[in-house]
Scaffold this motif. Structure first.
Motif, PDB file in Angstrom:
ATOM      1  N   HIS A   6      32.903  50.985  51.858  1.00 43.16           N
ATOM      2  CA  HIS A   6      32.479  50.783  51.264  1.00 43.16           C
ATOM      3  C   HIS A   6      32.069  51.796  49.849  1.00 43.16           C
ATOM      4  O   HIS A   6      31.902  53.084  50.187  1.00 43.16           O
ATOM      5  N   VAL A   7      31.721  51.754  48.995  1.00 43.13           N
ATOM      6  CA  VAL A   7      32.259  51.964  47.893  1.00 43.13           C
ATOM      7  C   VAL A   7      30.429  51.539  46.378  1.00 43.13           C
ATOM      8  O   VAL A   7      30.902  50.443  46.792  1.00 43.13           O
ATOM      9  N   ASP A   8      30.117  52.620  46.323  1.00 42.27           N
ATOM     10  CA  ASP A   8      29.016  51.966  45.253  1.00 42.27           C
ATOM     11  C   ASP A   8      29.870  52.690  43.836  1.00 42.27           C
ATOM     12  O   ASP A   8      29.742  53.642  43.101  1.00 42.27           O
ATOM     13  N   ILE A   9      29.934  51.691  43.616  1.00 41.42           N
ATOM     14  CA  ILE A   9      31.026  51.558  42.087  1.00 41.42           C
ATOM     15  C   ILE A   9      30.477  51.603  41.002  1.00 41.42           C
ATOM     16  O   ILE A   9      30.865  52.630  39.769  1.00 41.42           O
ATOM     17  N   ARG A  10      28.670  51.413  40.563  1.00 40.36           N
ATOM     18  CA  ARG A  10      28.450  51.896  40.039  1.00 40.36           C
ATOM     19  C   ARG A  10      27.806  53.807  39.384  1.00 40.36           C
ATOM     20  O   ARG A  10      28.008  53.789  38.502  1.00 40.36           O
ATOM     21  N   ALA A  11      27.556  53.950  40.916  1.00 37.10           N
ATOM     22  CA  ALA A  11      27.402  55.606  41.146  1.00 37.10           C
ATOM     23  C   ALA A  11      29.363  56.430  40.493  1.00 37.10           C
ATOM     24  O   ALA A  11      29.572  57.655  39.957  1.00 37.10           O
ATOM     25  N   GLU A  12      30.681  55.209  41.158  1.00 34.63           N
ATOM     26  CA  GLU A  12      31.959  55.592  41.339  1.00 34.63           C
ATOM     27  C   GLU A  12      32.358  55.789  39.872  1.00 34.63           C
ATOM     28  O   GLU A  12      33.276  56.734  39.143  1.00 34.63           O
ATOM     29  N   LEU A  13      31.981  54.664  38.670  1.00 32.01           N
ATOM     30  CA  LEU A  13      32.583  54.293  37.685  1.00 32.01           C
ATOM     31  C   LEU A  13      31.516  53.704  37.071  1.00 32.01           C
ATOM     32  O   LEU A  13      31.034  52.456  36.174  1.00 32.01           O
ATOM     33  N   PRO A  14      30.676  54.140  36.631  1.00 30.27           N
ATOM     34  CA  PRO A  14      29.216  54.201  35.407  1.00 30.27           C
ATOM     35  C   PRO A  14      29.992  53.654  34.257  1.00 30.27           C
ATOM     36  O   PRO A  14      31.018  54.181  33.473  1.00 30.27           O
ATOM     37  N   ARG A  15      29.768  52.755  33.273  1.00 28.76           N
ATOM     38  CA  ARG A  15      30.282  51.553  32.370  1.00 28.76           C
ATOM     39  C   ARG A  15      29.954  52.568  31.107  1.00 28.76           C
ATOM     40  O   ARG A  15      28.982  53.496  30.783  1.00 28.76           O
ATOM     41  N   LEU A  16      31.338  52.837  30.985  1.00 26.41           N
ATOM     42  CA  LEU A  16      31.634  53.287  29.096  1.00 26.41           C
ATOM     43  C   LEU A  16      30.670  52.335  27.999  1.00 26.41           C
ATOM     44  O   LEU A  16      30.999  51.788  28.034  1.00 26.41           O
ATOM     45  N   ASP A  17      30.440  53.617  27.500  1.00 28.51           N
ATOM     46  CA  ASP A  17      29.033  53.223  26.086  1.00 28.51           C
ATOM     47  C   ASP A  17      28.852  54.028  25.114  1.00 28.51           C
ATOM     48  O   ASP A  17      28.650  55.036  25.063  1.00 28.51           O
ATOM     49  N   VAL A  23      35.548  52.785  18.539  1.00 29.71           N
ATOM     50  CA  VAL A  23      35.712  53.626  19.685  1.00 29.71           C
ATOM     51  C   VAL A  23      34.986  52.995  20.610  1.00 29.71           C
ATOM     52  O   VAL A  23      35.162  53.211  21.943  1.00 29.71           O
ATOM     53  N   GLY A  24      33.849  52.213  20.308  1.00 28.92           N
ATOM     54  CA  GLY A  24      33.223  51.499  21.744  1.00 28.92           C
ATOM     55  C   GLY A  24      33.558  49.962  22.229  1.00 28.92           C
ATOM     56  O   GLY A  24      34.151  49.939  22.958  1.00 28.92           O
ATOM     57  N   GLU A  25      34.154  49.653  20.814  1.00 33.25           N
ATOM     58  CA  GLU A  25      35.835  49.005  22.124  1.00 33.25           C
ATOM     59  C   GLU A  25      36.559  49.134  22.915  1.00 33.25           C
ATOM     60  O   GLU A  25      36.902  48.497  23.492  1.00 33.25           O
ATOM     61  N   VAL A  26      37.072  50.282  22.190  1.00 35.49           N
ATOM     62  CA  VAL A  26      38.449  51.179  23.608  1.00 35.49           C
ATOM     63  C   VAL A  26      37.835  51.375  24.388  1.00 35.49           C
ATOM     64  O   VAL A  26      38.004  50.983  26.254  1.00 35.49           O
ATOM     65  N   ALA A  27      35.870  51.921  24.518  1.00 36.63           N
ATOM     66  CA  ALA A  27      35.512  51.959  26.148  1.00 36.63           C
ATOM     67  C   ALA A  27      35.094  51.227  26.707  1.00 36.63           C
ATOM     68  O   ALA A  27      35.207  50.489  27.775  1.00 36.63           O
ATOM     69  N   GLU A  28      35.254  49.457  25.576  1.00 35.13           N
ATOM     70  CA  GLU A  28      34.500  48.380  26.132  1.00 35.13           C
ATOM     71  C   GLU A  28      36.203  47.638  26.874  1.00 35.13           C
ATOM     72  O   GLU A  28      35.891  47.288  28.521  1.00 35.13           O
ATOM     73  N   ALA A  29      37.047  47.808  26.377  1.00 33.75           N
ATOM     74  CA  ALA A  29      38.438  48.093  27.099  1.00 33.75           C
ATOM     75  C   ALA A  29      38.512  48.864  28.345  1.00 33.75           C
ATOM     76  O   ALA A  29      39.432  47.807  29.269  1.00 33.75           O
ATOM     77  N   PHE A  30      38.127  49.643  28.547  1.00 29.26           N
ATOM     78  CA  PHE A  30      38.462  50.563  30.066  1.00 29.26           C
ATOM     79  C   PHE A  30      37.369  49.659  30.801  1.00 29.26           C
ATOM     80  O   PHE A  30      37.881  49.983  32.137  1.00 29.26           O
ATOM     81  N   ASN A  31      35.796  50.039  30.214  1.00 32.55           N
ATOM     82  CA  ASN A  31      35.182  49.119  31.791  1.00 32.55           C
ATOM     83  C   ASN A  31      36.003  47.727  32.211  1.00 32.55           C
ATOM     84  O   ASN A  31      35.801  47.643  33.199  1.00 32.55           O
ATOM     85  N   LEU A  32      37.413  47.208  31.378  1.00 27.70           N
ATOM     86  CA  LEU A  32      37.686  45.485  31.510  1.00 27.70           C
ATOM     87  C   LEU A  32      38.449  46.117  32.630  1.00 27.70           C
ATOM     88  O   LEU A  32      38.320  45.574  33.930  1.00 27.70           O
ATOM     89  N   ALA A  33      39.286  47.119  32.539  1.00 29.15           N
ATOM     90  CA  ALA A  33      40.398  47.814  32.763  1.00 29.15           C
ATOM     91  C   ALA A  33      39.841  47.915  34.594  1.00 29.15           C
ATOM     92  O   ALA A  33      40.595  48.025  35.412  1.00 29.15           O
ATOM     93  N   GLN A  34      38.794  48.916  34.562  1.00 27.64           N
ATOM     94  CA  GLN A  34      37.898  49.682  35.888  1.00 27.64           C
ATOM     95  C   GLN A  34      37.818  48.564  36.240  1.00 27.64           C
ATOM     96  O   GLN A  34      37.975  48.034  37.860  1.00 27.64           O
ATOM     97  N   HIS A  35      37.150  47.117  35.222  1.00 27.88           N
ATOM     98  CA  HIS A  35      36.757  46.110  37.314  1.00 27.88           C
ATOM     99  C   HIS A  35      37.637  45.423  36.958  1.00 27.88           C
ATOM    100  O   HIS A  35      37.683  44.735  38.452  1.00 27.88           O
ATOM    101  N   THR A  36      39.054  45.279  36.629  1.00 25.61           N
ATOM    102  CA  THR A  36      40.094  44.509  37.036  1.00 25.61           C
ATOM    103  C   THR A  36      40.331  45.251  38.208  1.00 25.61           C
ATOM    104  O   THR A  36      40.745  44.158  39.184  1.00 25.61           O
ATOM    105  N   ALA A  37      40.712  46.342  38.287  1.00 26.52           N
ATOM    106  CA  ALA A  37      41.596  47.264  39.373  1.00 26.52           C
ATOM    107  C   ALA A  37      40.718  46.932  40.088  1.00 26.52           C
ATOM    108  O   ALA A  37      41.225  47.139  41.901  1.00 26.52           O
ATOM    109  N   VAL A  38      39.273  47.845  40.055  1.00 27.80           N
ATOM    110  CA  VAL A  38      38.478  47.226  41.370  1.00 27.80           C
ATOM    111  C   VAL A  38      38.362  45.760  42.242  1.00 27.80           C
ATOM    112  O   VAL A  38      38.202  45.465  43.650  1.00 27.80           O
ATOM    113  N   SER A  39      38.588  44.485  41.413  1.00 25.47           N
ATOM    114  CA  SER A  39      37.806  43.418  41.870  1.00 25.47           C
ATOM    115  C   SER A  39      39.624  43.164  42.410  1.00 25.47           C
ATOM    116  O   SER A  39      39.278  42.630  43.360  1.00 25.47           O
TER     117      SER A  39
END
Length: 326
Positions: A6-17, A23-39
């Protein structure tokens, strides 16, 4: 996540804003990549657990079926009086015993404990003879010079299985008419068991890889990628870690390969063994020895056969063999 923890995703991978600019668009791209990798990791873990459970379920069911088959063969052997028919039953018995070890390989690779258990210590010489009996070429095995020491009950099954895999490896990679020697001696840290064959031996590369595997067993998927790996050595590596024993491969004095197994004092008993021991009962037709088991002799209930390497007696367990779980 890949290990199913069990991993607390929100604590381990806080959303980049970082706002709504570039710069925000790049951060959102990282959020999407992290979510895909975790899934993907979660899906892989679930698929692996599902396959693992199916794998073990089939193995346990096979083990239960083989165990029932062996009990039926025991009953048939005790009633059979025709020597020819009895010889055929013994051959079926030996094949079923080998099938049981193969099924136990699956359970060991799945990380679980096979159903066979001993509650009390068993003499080391009996355990080694039982190990030899579970191999196809048991008649070629010579068990010699075994000290008077016993293996603790919880470690008996794994010790028999580990030595059987090494003996099987020795008989498989040596000339068909050559013996495989199993001997043992007391040392300061426990007991050393050596399995030596007269084959061509291992190349330095194969030997180094085998010794490395003994200290750090690879994952099952890594073994699948290595087509030339020996399944038996993989099982030995898993058992050595579970037992806390050391296994090493080098050249034998016969020109082949020697497997050295150090059984630590923690899994040994140096007093008198209890009644839960393996007793030889020779089955005549297969052995050719004078003191043979005759048709109509009743085997010990809840016991399992095996053959000694020299006289090929039938190894019978008295007492504490647990029923494998289905």
């Amino acid at each position: 996540l890949k290990n199913g923890e069990h991993v607390d995703i929100r604590a381990e991978l806080p959303r980049l804003d970082h706002g709504r600019d570039e710069v925000g668009e790049v951060a959102e791209a990282f959020n999407l990549a992290q979510h895909t990798a975790v899934s993907a990791a979660v899906s892989e873990a679930k698929a692996r657990d599902g396959a693992h459970n199916v794998f073990l379920g089939i193995a346990h069911r096979n083990q239960s079926l083989v165990h029932r088959q062996l009990k039926i063969l025991d009953e048939m052997e005790s009633r059979e009086e025709n020597s020819t028919q009895l010889g055929g039953l013994f051959e079926l018995d030996h094949l079923a015993t080998r099938a049981r070890r193969t099924t136990e390989n699956l359970i060991i690779l799945g990380g679980k404990q096979p159903g066979r258990r001993w509650r009390h210590p068993v003499r080391l010489v009996d355990a080694l003879r039982a190990a030899a009996s579970e191999t196809e070429e048991y008649a070629r095995v010579r068990v010699e010079g075994i000290p008077e020491v016993s293996v603790t009950g919880p470690s008996v099954a794994d010790t028999i299985h580990l030595i059987a895999e090494l003996i099987d490896n020795g008989t498989s990679f040596s000339p068909p008419d050559s013996p495989v020697h199993v001997n043992s001696m007391r040392v300061a840290r426990g007991v050393v068991v050596e399995v030596a064959d007269q084959g061509l031996g291992m190349t330095d590369e194969v030997k180094d890889r085998a010794n490395e595997m003994m200290g750090s067993p690879p994952d099952f998927d890594a073994m699948a990628l290595n087509a030339d790996s020996s399944l038996g050595l993989f099982v030995v590596a898993r058992l050595s870690v579970r037992l806390g024993v050391q296994v090493n491969f080098d050249a034998s004095r016969y020109g082949g390969t020697r497997a050295t197994v150090l059984l630590p004092s923690e899994i040994l008993a140096f007093g008198e063994p209890s009644d839960d021991r393996i007793e030889p009962v020779a089955p005549g037709r297969r052995t050719g020895v004078a003191e043979s088991r005759q048709p109509g002799d009743s085997p010990t209930p809840a016991s399992r056969p095996a053959e000694s390497p020299e006289s090929a007696p039938r190894m019978v367990l008295s007492g504490s063999l647990d029923e494998p779980s289905a």
